[in-house]
Motif scaffolding. Structure first.
Motif, mmCIF file in Angstrom:
data_model
loop_
_atom_site.group_PDB
_atom_site.id
_atom_site.type_symbol
_atom_site.label_atom_id
_atom_site.label_comp_id
_atom_site.label_asym_id
_atom_site.label_seq_id
_atom_site.Cartn_x
_atom_site.Cartn_y
_atom_site.Cartn_z
ATOM 1 N N ASN B 113 0.806 -1.228 0.000
ATOM 2 C CA ASN B 113 0.000 0.000 0.000
ATOM 3 C C ASN B 113 0.835 1.272 0.000
ATOM 4 O OD1 ASN B 113 -3.060 -0.670 0.259
ATOM 5 N ND2 ASN B 113 -2.027 -2.166 1.566
ATOM 6 N N ALA B 114 2.163 1.137 -0.071
ATOM 7 C CA ALA B 114 3.024 2.332 -0.100
ATOM 8 C C ALA B 114 4.056 2.164 -1.216
ATOM 9 C CB ALA B 114 3.686 2.544 1.260
ATOM 10 N N SER B 117 2.897 0.243 -4.261
ATOM 11 C CA SER B 117 1.523 0.455 -4.745
ATOM 12 C C SER B 117 1.432 0.516 -6.264
ATOM 13 C CB SER B 117 0.907 1.706 -4.115
ATOM 14 O OG SER B 117 1.626 2.858 -4.454
ATOM 15 N N GLU B 121 -1.351 -1.922 -7.651
ATOM 16 C CA GLU B 121 -2.661 -1.270 -7.754
ATOM 17 C C GLU B 121 -3.542 -1.890 -8.836
ATOM 18 O OE1 GLU B 121 -1.900 2.833 -8.401
ATOM 19 O OE2 GLU B 121 -0.908 2.541 -10.330
ATOM 20 N N ASN B 128 -3.109 4.094 -0.073
ATOM 21 C CA ASN B 128 -1.879 4.598 0.544
ATOM 22 C C ASN B 128 -2.097 5.027 2.003
ATOM 23 O OD1 ASN B 128 -0.856 6.209 -2.559
ATOM 24 N ND2 ASN B 128 -0.359 4.165 -1.793
ATOM 25 N N ALA B 131 -1.226 2.433 4.840
ATOM 26 C CA ALA B 131 0.123 1.857 4.956
ATOM 27 C C ALA B 131 0.798 2.164 6.302
ATOM 28 C CB ALA B 131 0.992 2.318 3.788
#
Lengths: 203, 203
Positions: B113-114, B117, B121, B128, B131
Motif C-alpha cells: 500500500n506504499a 503500490s 494497484e 496509501n 500503509a
C-alpha cells in the motif's frame, strides 16, 4: 487434550472442526475474554500471544486455530478434514491460506478496528480509519471466491475440509457484526447454506 | 517437484526452506511478476490466486508459501524444519502463525500500500492511507517477538524451523523497502544475525 475456550469466531472454528470429526476434548475451561482474562495472569503465561483458543496436551500449549486443527487431525485422522496423503493435505492447506489471507484476516481486522475497537483498544493498535479498507478487502476476497466456487459447494473441490470450517466460522461472525454476505454472490451463498447444514455448525 | 519462481520475499522463503533441507527442485520456471505474468495466462490458470511462488507435482499445483513448505517437509522429512512428531509440528505451526499474523502480513501490506503500490494497484485494492497503520502493526509485532526471544536465537525454542525461515525472508525484504529492523530490539537483532549466517539465507 484440554480446550481453553471462549466466545468468538476462533474458538468456534476449533469447536466446529472437532465436532465434525467427532473429537472430544478431555476438559474445557472457559476464559472470560470480555474481562480480559486472556491478556493477563495464568492464560497469558500459557499463551503469550494472548489469543483464543488454545489447547493443552501433556502440559504443552498449542495456540492458533489452524495449528490446533492440524494437531487434532494428527491425533484423530478420521474422518479426514485436512487430507489422507501429502497431496490432499497440500491442497487443503493452500485453500485454507487463500481464504485466511483474502477474507478471514481483513474481516477480523475490520471488526477489531471498528465495532470491536472498545474491546481491542487495550490489547493492540487500533485505528478506526483503516476499518473500511479491511472490510472492503474482505468483500473483494468473497468476490474472488465466488468465481472459484462455480459448480461446487466446498472450497476444496469434492471434499469438505478445514477450509470450509475456517471460513464458515468467520462468515457467520461477520453477519453478526455488520459484515454480512453479499447476496449477489450466489456461489458463496450456496456454499454457506450447504455448510450451515452440518451439525457441527452448531458447535 | 517443479518450482514457479520469481523475485520477492515469498519465493525467497521457499527457496531458503528448500536449501536448508538440501531439497532440490526437479525444474524451475521463472515468472516475470514485474510484467504481470503471474496475473494472466497460463500461470493464473494454474494458480487462480495469482500469487508467487507455486510448485507442481504430477500436474497438481500447490501455492501459498507455508503449504509448499509443508509439502516439501512431507516429501523429504530430514532435516526436520517443522517437526518429527505431532507435538513438535504443532509448536512450529503455532509460531509460524504468530509471526505471520503479527509481522509478515502487516509488513507485506504496508509495502503493497506504499512503496509497492504502483506494482500492486492493478492487482488488488490499494490505499496509501492505510500503509502507516500496517507498518506500525508490524513494528508492534517485532516488539512483542523481542520479549519472547529473550535468551534464544531461534523462534521455536531450541530448534531452527520454518518460523525462522518465514520471518527472515520478510525481515530481509523489509530492510530493502523502508521497513528496517528497530536497532533497539536486541533479541530480534541477534536472531536476525544468527539466521543470516545460514548458507540457506543466500538462496
Amino acid at each position: 487434550m484440554k480446550l481453553y475456550d471462549s466466545i468468538g469466531p476462533n474458538p468456534k472454528l476449533v469447536r466446529m472442526f472437532a465436532a465434525e470429526k467427532g473429537f472430544t476434548f478431555s476438559d474445557t475451561e472457559t476464559v472470560d475474554i470480555m474481562a480480559g482474562a486472556n491478556r493477563q495472569g495464568p492464560y497469558l503465561e500459557k499463551n503469550p500471544a494472548g489469543g483464543m483458543p488454545a489447547v493443552e496436551v501433556d502440559g504443552a500449549i498449542t495456540a492458533e486455530t489452524i495449528a490446533i486443527c492440524e494437531l487434532i487431525e494428527e491425533t484423530q485422522p478420521n474422518p479426514p478434514l485436512i487430507g489422507t496423503n501429502a497431496a490432499e493435505r497440500a491442497e487443503t492447506r493452500m485453500w485454507v491460506r487463500r481464504v485466511e489471507w483474502k477474507i478471514i484476516q481483513p474481516l477480523t481486522d475490520g471488526f477489531r478496528n471498528a465495532e470491536g475497537s472498545q474491546l481491542f483498544e487495550s490489547r493492540m493498535r487500533i485505528d478506526n480509519s483503516v476499518a473500511p479498507h479491511f472490510k472492503a478487502v474482505a468483500q473483494d476476497g468473497f468476490e474472488w471466491l465466488d468465481a472459484q466456487l462455480d459448480g461446487r459447494t466446498t472450497i476444496v473441490p469434492g471434499r469438505f475440509t478445514l477450509a470450509d470450517v475456517a471460513l464458515y466460522a468467520i462468515a457467520e461472525f461477520g453477519q453478526s457484526v455488520g459484515q454480512p454476505l453479499n447476496a449477489d454472490l450466489k456461489n458463496v451463498a450456496a456454499w454457506y447454506e450447504a455448510t450451515a447444514k452440518h451439525d457441527s455448525a452448531q458447535a
